[in-house]
Motif scaffolding. Sequence first.
Motif, PDB file in Angstrom:
ATOM      1  N   ARG A  58      -4.092  -8.612   1.735  1.00  0.00           N
ATOM      2  CA  ARG A  58      -2.968  -7.796   1.280  1.00  0.00           C
ATOM      3  C   ARG A  58      -3.014  -6.383   1.848  1.00  0.00           C
ATOM      4  O   ARG A  58      -2.985  -5.431   1.117  1.00  0.00           O
ATOM      5  CB  ARG A  58      -2.986  -7.701  -0.240  1.00  0.00           C
ATOM      6  N   VAL A 117      -1.140  -3.665   4.416  1.00  0.00           N
ATOM      7  CA  VAL A 117       0.130  -3.422   5.124  1.00  0.00           C
ATOM      8  C   VAL A 117       0.029  -2.107   5.852  1.00  0.00           C
ATOM      9  O   VAL A 117      -0.766  -1.236   5.502  1.00  0.00           O
ATOM     10  CB  VAL A 117       1.329  -3.392   4.141  1.00  0.00           C
ATOM     11  N   GLY A 118       0.825  -1.956   6.831  1.00  0.00           N
ATOM     12  CA  GLY A 118       0.866  -0.700   7.561  1.00  0.00           C
ATOM     13  C   GLY A 118       1.012  -0.924   9.048  1.00  0.00           C
ATOM     14  O   GLY A 118       0.931  -2.043   9.544  1.00  0.00           O
ATOM     15  N   ASN A 119       1.230   0.159   9.719  1.00  0.00           N
ATOM     16  CA  ASN A 119       1.438   0.094  11.167  1.00  0.00           C
ATOM     17  C   ASN A 119       0.322   0.777  11.936  1.00  0.00           C
ATOM     18  O   ASN A 119       0.450   0.992  13.138  1.00  0.00           O
ATOM     19  CB  ASN A 119       2.787   0.740  11.533  1.00  0.00           C
TER      20      ASN A 119
END
Length: 61
Positions: free
Chosen positions: A53, A55-57
């Motif tokens: 889990r 998320v991110g760039n």
Amino acid sequence: MARLSNTEKRQLAAATKRRSAQRAPVATPLSPRAYVEFATFAARFGPVTKPVRFVGNAWKL
């Protein structure tokens, strides 16, 4: 390492001279049969799959 104050040095020396209320339990090694029985029992609990889990760039992800 942190330096001990004189009070802490006295407390440490007093604690080493004091007797423990109860002795530490002696670890008894398992017999080969008992170990195999334990390993067989523990093998029933398979690895749990957990969802990833994050998320991110960010490039580190």
